[in-house]
Every structure is written in structure tokens, then in C-alpha cells.
Design a protein around this motif. Structure first.
Motif, PDB file in Angstrom:
ATOM      1  N   GLY A   1       1.750  87.901  11.011  1.00 18.38           N
ATOM      2  CA  GLY A   1       0.693  87.083  10.431  1.00 18.38           C
ATOM      3  C   GLY A   1      -0.649  87.411  11.046  1.00 18.38           C
ATOM      4  O   GLY A   1      -0.787  88.388  11.797  1.00 18.38           O
ATOM      5  N   PRO A   2      -1.678  86.612  10.756  1.00 16.28           N
ATOM      6  CA  PRO A   2      -3.015  86.885  11.287  1.00 16.28           C
ATOM      7  C   PRO A   2      -3.088  86.618  12.790  1.00 16.28           C
ATOM      8  O   PRO A   2      -2.262  85.892  13.355  1.00 16.28           O
ATOM      9  N   TYR A   3      -4.103  87.223  13.405  1.00 20.57           N
ATOM     10  CA  TYR A   3      -4.371  87.038  14.843  1.00 20.57           C
ATOM     11  C   TYR A   3      -3.163  87.441  15.705  1.00 20.57           C
ATOM     12  O   TYR A   3      -2.828  86.768  16.688  1.00 20.57           O
ATOM     13  N   TYR A   4      -2.543  88.549  15.318  1.00 17.51           N
ATOM     14  CA  TYR A   4      -1.422  89.113  16.078  1.00 17.51           C
ATOM     15  C   TYR A   4      -0.267  88.120  16.213  1.00 17.51           C
ATOM     16  O   TYR A   4       0.410  88.056  17.250  1.00 17.51           O
ATOM     17  N   SER A   5      -0.016  87.358  15.186  1.00 17.30           N
ATOM     18  CA  SER A   5       1.039  86.346  15.243  1.00 17.30           C
ATOM     19  C   SER A   5       2.297  86.856  14.557  1.00 17.30           C
ATOM     20  O   SER A   5       2.260  87.716  13.675  1.00 17.30           O
ATOM     21  N   LYS A   6       3.431  86.285  14.998  1.00 14.17           N
ATOM     22  CA  LYS A   6       4.731  86.538  14.379  1.00 14.17           C
ATOM     23  C   LYS A   6       5.360  85.176  14.092  1.00 14.17           C
ATOM     24  O   LYS A   6       5.452  84.331  14.988  1.00 14.17           O
ATOM     25  N   THR A   7       5.784  84.967  12.865  1.00 14.27           N
ATOM     26  CA  THR A   7       6.374  83.689  12.492  1.00 14.27           C
ATOM     27  C   THR A   7       7.845  83.886  12.137  1.00 14.27           C
ATOM     28  O   THR A   7       8.251  84.939  11.633  1.00 14.27           O
TER      29      THR A   7
ATOM     30  N   VAL B   1       5.919  80.091  15.767  1.00 14.28           N
ATOM     31  CA  VAL B   1       4.930  81.151  15.782  1.00 14.28           C
ATOM     32  C   VAL B   1       4.762  81.656  17.208  1.00 14.28           C
ATOM     33  O   VAL B   1       4.811  80.866  18.165  1.00 14.28           O
ATOM     34  N   PHE B   2       4.602  82.964  17.311  1.00 12.10           N
ATOM     35  CA  PHE B   2       4.369  83.580  18.618  1.00 12.10           C
ATOM     36  C   PHE B   2       3.183  84.524  18.478  1.00 12.10           C
ATOM     37  O   PHE B   2       3.164  85.383  17.583  1.00 12.10           O
ATOM     38  N   TYR B   3       2.181  84.391  19.363  1.00  9.28           N
ATOM     39  CA  TYR B   3       0.988  85.238  19.334  1.00  9.28           C
ATOM     40  C   TYR B   3       1.135  86.358  20.360  1.00  9.28           C
ATOM     41  O   TYR B   3       1.292  86.091  21.558  1.00  9.28           O
ATOM     42  N   GLU B   4       1.075  87.584  19.869  1.00  5.10           N
ATOM     43  CA  GLU B   4       1.220  88.738  20.752  1.00  5.10           C
ATOM     44  C   GLU B   4      -0.129  89.072  21.386  1.00  5.10           C
ATOM     45  O   GLU B   4      -0.753  90.078  21.048  1.00  5.10           O
TER      46      GLU B   4
END
Length: 216
Positions: free
Chosen positions: A130-136, A149-152
């Protein structure tokens, strides 16, 4: 003759009654001796004085204990005592083990407490960027599911396998109904075995904590 006269005078002087100031000096001397610890003087008056002193000491000690037990403000409630107990801990971070259902419950009933939750769940979807280096992705335990959600930002999300049990640590956003993960990894076998026991302990402690904080 002069020697006999002197002896008679001395005999008369010794037989004279004690003067008032002499009697006072004698009384003070006896009083002083009776107060000396370890004195060999054991008169009835001394024994009665010691017997009168011990009850007074016990009574004073009893009064002191009672006064120590009485709060400064008679209107002080038990909740105020709990408030003193939790005073330095209200803003401290707590990491608690919870299932999805209990996590939502404690987030609702302890809104002012800073909480991080540890949950164990089965990965129930594919990992989507997803946006802003996110993984859902979606986690499930039993019938309950939880969007995550996890932000890398400083590290990449490790490889997650669908259908496997994973350990997620993060903060639950109640308004958006999303779990913001700070750590995600596969759960070990020992973690899966002991997790339910940890959840029960947390439930007991959190019930006590929320009851106390609601009474303040």
C-alpha cells in the motif's frame, strides 16, 4: 573540759532536725537515684512508678498505631489509595497478550492507558502493498478477523505464509478498526502453547486495573 564541751556541741548539732532546704535536697537526691537505670534501690514507690509507666507507654504506642492508621482526611476513600498506588504508572507502556475480541474490549475500557497488544492469529489473506511503504493483511483467531498494517520504514516485513500462526505486536486503532503492527513474525510452538494462559492472566489483571481506575 574544752574537749568535752566540743563533743557535746557536735552531739547537739547532729540531733537537730533537718532544715527545710536539707529535706528538699534529700528528696531530690532520692528522686534522682530512683531514675538511674540499674539502680539497686528497689523501694515500693519505685516499683509502683515502673508499673504506672508501662501501661502509659503501651497506651501511647496504641494511640500512635491508631493515628498512623487513620488517613489525614477522614473523607479519603479506598479509591484514592489505589490512585496513589497507580499514580506513577498511569502513563507507562503496557504490552499485554490478548485475543482479537479481548483486545478490542480493553482498548475501549482503558482508553487513556498506553497499550501495545500481542496477538497470535492465522494469516487469512495475501499480503498487499500500500502507500507509504505499507503492507496490509488480515489476521484471524477463531471467528474474529483483524485488518493489519505494517510500515516498512526501518525494516522490511518478513515473509508471511498464509494459513500459518503468526505473532503480531502493535497498537489497535479503534476508530479505523486496524491493527498497526510494529513486529510481525511466525509464532513458535512454545508461544502457541502458553499464549492462552497469558491471555487469562492479562484478563484478570486488566479487570482489576480498570475497576480501580474507574473508581478514581
Amino acid at each position: 573540759m574544752s574537749l568535752g564541751v566540743q563533743q557535746q556541741k557536735q552531739s547537739r548539732i547532729s540531733q537537730l532536725p533537718n532544715l527545710p532546704h536539707q529535706r528538699e535536697s534529700e528528696v531530690l537526691r532520692q528522686t534522682h537515684v530512683s531514675k538511674i537505670p540499674g539502680s539497686t534501690m528497689r523501694s515500693l514507690d519505685e516499683n509502683s512508678a515502673l508499673q504506672a509507666f508501662k501501661p502509659n507507654f503501651q497506651q501511647n504506642q496504641f494511640k500512635k498505631n491508631i493515628l498512623d492508621d487513620i488517613p489525614e482526611d477522614n473523607a479519603l476513600k479506598d479509591a484514592s489509595l489505589y490512585q496513589l498506588k497507580f499514580k506513577g504508572k498511569d502513563n507507562s507502556l503496557r504490552i499485554i497478550s490478548a485475543v482479537i475480541e479481548s483486545m478490542k474490549y480493553w482498548r475501549e475500557h482503558a482508553p487513556k492507558t498506553i497499550l501495545l497488544f500481542e496477538i497470535l492469529g492465522v494469516l487469512d489473506s495475501a499480503v498487499t502493498p500500500g502507500p507509504y511503504y505499507s503492507k496490509t493483511f488480515l489476521m484471524r483467531d477463531g471467528k474474529n478477523t483483524l485488518p493489519c498494517v505494517f510500515y516498512e520504514i526501518d525494516r522490511e516485513l518478513p515473509r508471511l505464509i498464509r494459513g500459518r500462526v503468526h505473532r503480531c505486536v502493535g497498537n489497535y486503532d479503534q476508530k479505523k478498526n486496524i491493527f498497526k503492527c510494529v513486529s510481525v513474525r511466525p509464532a513458535t510452538v512454545s508461544e502457541q502453547k502458553s499464549f492462552q494462559a497469558f491471555v487469562k492472566i492479562v484478563d484478570t489483571e486488566m479487570r482489576y486495573y480498570t475497576n480501580v481506575m474507574n473508581e478514581i
